[in-house]
Write an enzyme that holds these catalytic residues in place. Structure first.
Site, mmCIF file in Angstrom:
data_model
loop_
_atom_site.group_PDB
_atom_site.id
_atom_site.type_symbol
_atom_site.label_atom_id
_atom_site.label_comp_id
_atom_site.label_asym_id
_atom_site.label_seq_id
_atom_site.Cartn_x
_atom_site.Cartn_y
_atom_site.Cartn_z
ATOM 1 N NE ARG A 20 39.268 41.994 30.607
ATOM 2 C CZ ARG A 20 38.125 42.463 31.121
ATOM 3 N NH1 ARG A 20 37.628 41.955 32.250
ATOM 4 N NH2 ARG A 20 37.440 43.409 30.500
ATOM 5 C CG ASP A 21 34.663 40.867 30.329
ATOM 6 O OD1 ASP A 21 34.312 40.213 31.312
ATOM 7 O OD2 ASP A 21 34.173 41.978 30.045
ATOM 8 C CG HIS A 212 32.445 46.267 28.058
ATOM 9 N ND1 HIS A 212 33.702 45.763 27.778
ATOM 10 C CD2 HIS A 212 31.980 45.502 29.070
ATOM 11 C CE1 HIS A 212 33.972 44.762 28.588
ATOM 12 N NE2 HIS A 212 32.934 44.573 29.386
ATOM 13 C CG HIS A 214 28.885 41.916 30.384
ATOM 14 N ND1 HIS A 214 29.634 40.772 30.435
ATOM 15 C CD2 HIS A 214 29.753 42.942 30.536
ATOM 16 C CE1 HIS A 214 30.912 41.089 30.642
ATOM 17 N NE2 HIS A 214 31.018 42.405 30.709
ATOM 18 C CB CYS A 245 32.481 40.956 35.922
ATOM 19 S SG CYS A 245 33.508 41.594 37.248
ATOM 20 C CG ASN A 254 31.902 41.501 26.897
ATOM 21 O OD1 ASN A 254 32.833 40.965 27.462
ATOM 22 N ND2 ASN A 254 31.542 42.734 27.143
HETATM 23 P P1 HMG Z 1 44.157 43.914 47.437
HETATM 24 O O1 HMG Z 1 44.066 42.600 48.171
HETATM 25 O O2 HMG Z 1 43.492 45.120 48.027
HETATM 26 O O3 HMG Z 1 45.686 44.278 47.116
HETATM 27 O O4 HMG Z 1 43.644 43.685 45.971
HETATM 28 P P2 HMG Z 1 46.892 44.490 48.051
HETATM 29 O O5 HMG Z 1 47.658 45.636 47.484
HETATM 30 O O6 HMG Z 1 46.481 44.545 49.510
HETATM 31 O O7 HMG Z 1 47.744 43.142 47.835
HETATM 32 C C1 HMG Z 1 47.258 41.890 48.259
HETATM 33 C C2 HMG Z 1 47.959 40.794 47.477
HETATM 34 O O8 HMG Z 1 47.607 40.916 46.092
HETATM 35 C C3 HMG Z 1 49.490 40.878 47.508
HETATM 36 O O9 HMG Z 1 49.972 39.546 47.428
HETATM 37 C C4 HMG Z 1 49.852 41.599 46.255
HETATM 38 O O10 HMG Z 1 51.146 41.280 45.783
HETATM 39 C C5 HMG Z 1 48.807 41.048 45.303
HETATM 40 P P3 HMG Z 1 50.377 38.690 48.753
HETATM 41 O O11 HMG Z 1 51.413 39.540 49.445
HETATM 42 O O12 HMG Z 1 49.117 38.544 49.563
HETATM 43 O O13 HMG Z 1 50.874 37.399 48.178
HETATM 44 N N1 HMG Z 1 48.546 41.974 44.206
HETATM 45 C C6 HMG Z 1 48.703 41.665 42.910
HETATM 46 N N2 HMG Z 1 49.099 40.522 42.307
HETATM 47 C C7 HMG Z 1 49.167 40.531 40.956
HETATM 48 N N3 HMG Z 1 48.875 41.620 40.214
HETATM 49 C C8 HMG Z 1 48.481 42.765 40.798
HETATM 50 C C9 HMG Z 1 48.402 42.810 42.189
HETATM 51 N N4 HMG Z 1 48.052 43.771 43.067
HETATM 52 C C10 HMG Z 1 48.145 43.257 44.294
HETATM 53 N N5 HMG Z 1 48.199 43.811 40.040
HETATM 54 C C11 HMG Z 1 43.417 44.227 43.648
HETATM 55 C C12 HMG Z 1 43.514 44.773 45.076
HETATM 56 C C13 HMG Z 1 42.935 45.364 42.791
HETATM 57 C C14 HMG Z 1 44.781 43.753 43.217
HETATM 58 C C15 HMG Z 1 42.431 43.039 43.644
HETATM 59 O O14 HMG Z 1 41.210 43.427 44.222
HETATM 60 C C16 HMG Z 1 42.209 42.525 42.259
HETATM 61 O O15 HMG Z 1 43.092 41.946 41.648
HETATM 62 N N6 HMG Z 1 41.011 42.698 41.740
HETATM 63 C C17 HMG Z 1 40.760 42.264 40.345
HETATM 64 C C18 HMG Z 1 39.342 42.233 40.061
HETATM 65 C C19 HMG Z 1 39.134 41.804 38.632
HETATM 66 O O16 HMG Z 1 40.027 41.386 37.925
HETATM 67 N N7 HMG Z 1 37.864 41.901 38.211
HETATM 68 C C20 HMG Z 1 37.478 41.540 36.885
HETATM 69 C C21 HMG Z 1 37.889 42.541 35.843
HETATM 70 S S1 HMG Z 1 36.878 44.011 35.823
HETATM 71 C C22 HMG Z 1 35.593 43.625 34.721
HETATM 72 O O17 HMG Z 1 35.480 42.497 34.302
HETATM 73 C C23 HMG Z 1 34.672 44.727 34.258
HETATM 74 C C24 HMG Z 1 34.957 45.169 32.827
HETATM 75 O O18 HMG Z 1 34.882 44.071 31.928
HETATM 76 C C25 HMG Z 1 33.952 46.254 32.376
HETATM 77 C C26 HMG Z 1 32.483 45.864 32.583
HETATM 78 O O19 HMG Z 1 32.064 44.750 32.212
HETATM 79 O O20 HMG Z 1 31.749 46.726 33.104
HETATM 80 C C27 HMG Z 1 36.362 45.773 32.689
HETATM 81 MG MG MG Z 2 33.036 43.267 31.142
#
Ligand code: HMG
Ligand code: MG
Length: 318
Positions: A20-21, A212, A214, A245, A254
Site C-alpha cells: 500500500r504505502d 510509522h 518514513h 505519500c 517507510n
Molecule cells: P473528493 O474528490 O473530495 O471526493 O476526494 P468526492 O466525494 O467529491 O468524489 C469525487 C470522485 O471520487 C467521485 O467520482 C467519487 O466516486 C470518487 P466521480 O463521480 O468523479 O467519478 N471517490 C472514490 N472513489 C473510490 N474510492 C473512494 C472514493 N471516494 C470518492 N473511497 C478522497 C476525496 C478522500 C476520496 C480523495 O481525496 C482521495 O482518494 N484521497 C486519497 C489520498 C491518498 O490515498 N493518500 C495516500 C494515503 S495517506 C498516506 O500515505 C499517509 C500514511 O501512510 C501515514 C503517514 O505516512 O503519515 C497513512
Molecule cells: Mg506513510
C-alpha cells in the site's frame, strides 16, 4: 540512559506497508498478479499484518486501483491479517465488501497536509470518521487510526508534541484500537521523536501505539530506538523501502522491513519473520518495479547470495 522497558527478549509486531504505502508512490505500476504475488511472498516470509491496498479515489492514486480484485484473490489461509486504507464512507463500504480484516483511517496533526491529502480539514476528518469507526466496530472489525505529520508538515512546518498527544487521544476516543504515529516526510531524528513519544505516552499506553517512520533523511532506524526503549512494539515498515505519500512532496518510503528485522534480531528481539525470504522478496519486487533495492540489508544479502551462486556454478577443477 535508564528506561522502563528492556529492548531485549521481546516480540515485535511488524505491519508491512509495501503493497500500500510502498506501491502508491512508485512510478511504475505492478500488475494485479504481481501485487498478489508480492503479498503472498510477504505472508510466506512470516509477516502477520499486511496492508494490502487502499479504497481511495483511483483518479488520485491510480496505483491502488483494483484493490477490491486484489482482496478477492488473497489466500485466506494462515495467520496473516490483511488491512485496507479507507478515506470515507465509500471506501469503508468497499473495504467491508472486500472482507478486509482491518481498516485504516487516516488524518494528520496539520490542516495543510490533510487538505492536500483528502481535501478537508483535520476537524472535518474527525467528524467524517466517527460514524465509520462505529460501523466497522459493530461488525467486529478493528480500526487503526493513522496520524500523519507527527514531527512536521510539508505545508505547515513543525508539529508540537502536545498537538500529537491531543490528536492521538481523539482518535482513540473515536474507537480506534491502535494509533500509528506517522513521520510522513521522514524529517524526525531521535532528538525530535523522543519528546513527541514522551508527550503521547503521557496519555496513551505503549500497547495502543505503532510507529510509522518514513526514511527520507535516513533516520528511520535510529528513530525506532527511542520507540523501542519506551515499550512500543508495533512497527510499520515497507519491503525494500518502497514508496512514500503522493501528497507529501519529496517523501521517500517507510523504513525498509529488511532493516527493521535485521535490527530487531540483532537486539535479540523476535519478529517471526524469515529475513532471507523477506530480502528475496524485496529484491524480486525492486526488479519488477525497475528500481534499485532501497534496503541496504536487502542489497547485502542479495550480493552474498549472488556470490554463493557464482561459486557453486564454477566448473569443478577435477
Ligand atoms: P473528493 O474528490 O473530495 O471526493 O476526494 P468526492 O466525494 O467529491 O468524489 C469525487 C470522485 O471520487 C467521485 O467520482 C467519487 O466516486 C470518487 P466521480 O463521480 O468523479 O467519478 N471517490 C472514490 N472513489 C473510490 N474510492 C473512494 C472514493 N471516494 C470518492 N473511497 C478522497 C476525496 C478522500 C476520496 C480523495 O481525496 C482521495 O482518494 N484521497 C486519497 C489520498 C491518498 O490515498 N493518500 C495516500 C494515503 S495517506 C498516506 O500515505 C499517509 C500514511 O501512510 C501515514 C503517514 O505516512 O503519515 C497513512
Ligand atoms: Mg506513510
Amino acid at each position: 540512559m535508564t528506561r522502563e522497558h528492556d529492548v531485549r527478549d521481546d516480540r515485535v509486531s511488524l505491519v508491512e506497508m509495501g503493497p500500500r504505502d510502498g506501491l502508491q508512490n512508485e512510478a511504475n505500476t505492478l500488475s494485479l498478479v504481481q501485487r498478489l504475488e508480492l503479498i503472498q511472498r510477504l505472508a510466506e516470509s512470516g509477516l502477520q499484518r499486511i496492508e494490502v491496498g487502499a479504497f481511495v479515489s483511483p483518479k488520485k492514486v491510480p496505483q491502488m486501483a483494483d484493490s477490491a480484485a486484489l482482496f478477492a484473490a488473497l489466500p485466506r489461509k494462515g495467520p496473516t491479517r490483511y488491512g485496507a486504507l479507507v478515506p470515507n464512507l465509500q471506501g469503508l463500504q468497499a473495504a467491508l465488501a472486500a472482507r478486509a480484516d482491518e481498516i485504516g483511517l487516516f488524518t494528520a496533526c496539520s490542516d495543510g497536509f490533510t487538505r492536500a491529502n483528502i481535501g478537508i480539514s483535520v476537524e472535518e476528518s474527525l467528524v467524517r470518521f466517527a460514524p465509520l469507526v462505529q460501523e466497522a466496530r459493530q461488525l467486529g472489525i478493528k480500526v487503526r487510526g493513522y496520524l500523519s505529520t507527527v514531527i512536521a508538515c510539508p505545508f505547515d512546518g513543525p508539529t508540537r508534541p502536545k498537538r500529537v498527544s491531543a490528536m492521538a487521544e481523539r482518535l482513540l476516543d473515536l474507537g480506534c484500537h491502535e494509533i500509528s504515529l506517522g513521520d510522513t516526510i521522514g524529517v524526525g531524528t531521535p532528538g525530535t521523536v523522543a519528546p513527541m513519544l514522551d508527550a503521547v505516552l503521557h496519555e496513551i499506553p505503549a500497547g495502543r501505539l505503532a510507529v510509522h517512520f518514513h526514511d527520507t533523511y535516513g533516520q528511520g532506524l535510529a528513530n525506532l530506538l527511542p520507540a523501542l526503549e519506551r515499550g512500543i512494539r508495533t512497527i510499520d515498515c515497507s519491503v525494500a523501502g518502497l514508496g512514500g505519500c503522493p501528497y507529501a512532496p519529496g517523501a521517500s518510503g517507510n523504513v525498509a522491513s529488511e532493516e527493521v528485522v535485521y535490527l530487531l534480531h540483532g537486539l535479540g528481539m523476535s519478529t517471526g519473520v524469515d529475513l532471507d525470504k523477506l530480502a528475496a522478496t524485496g529484491q524480486w519486487v525492486s526488479e519488477r518495479l525497475g528500481r534499485p533495492n532501497g534496503s541496504r540489508v536487502g542489497q547485502a544479502l542479495h550480493a552474498n547470495a549472488e556470490r554463493l551462486r557464482a561459486r557453486l556454478c564454477q566448473p569443478s577443477p577435477h
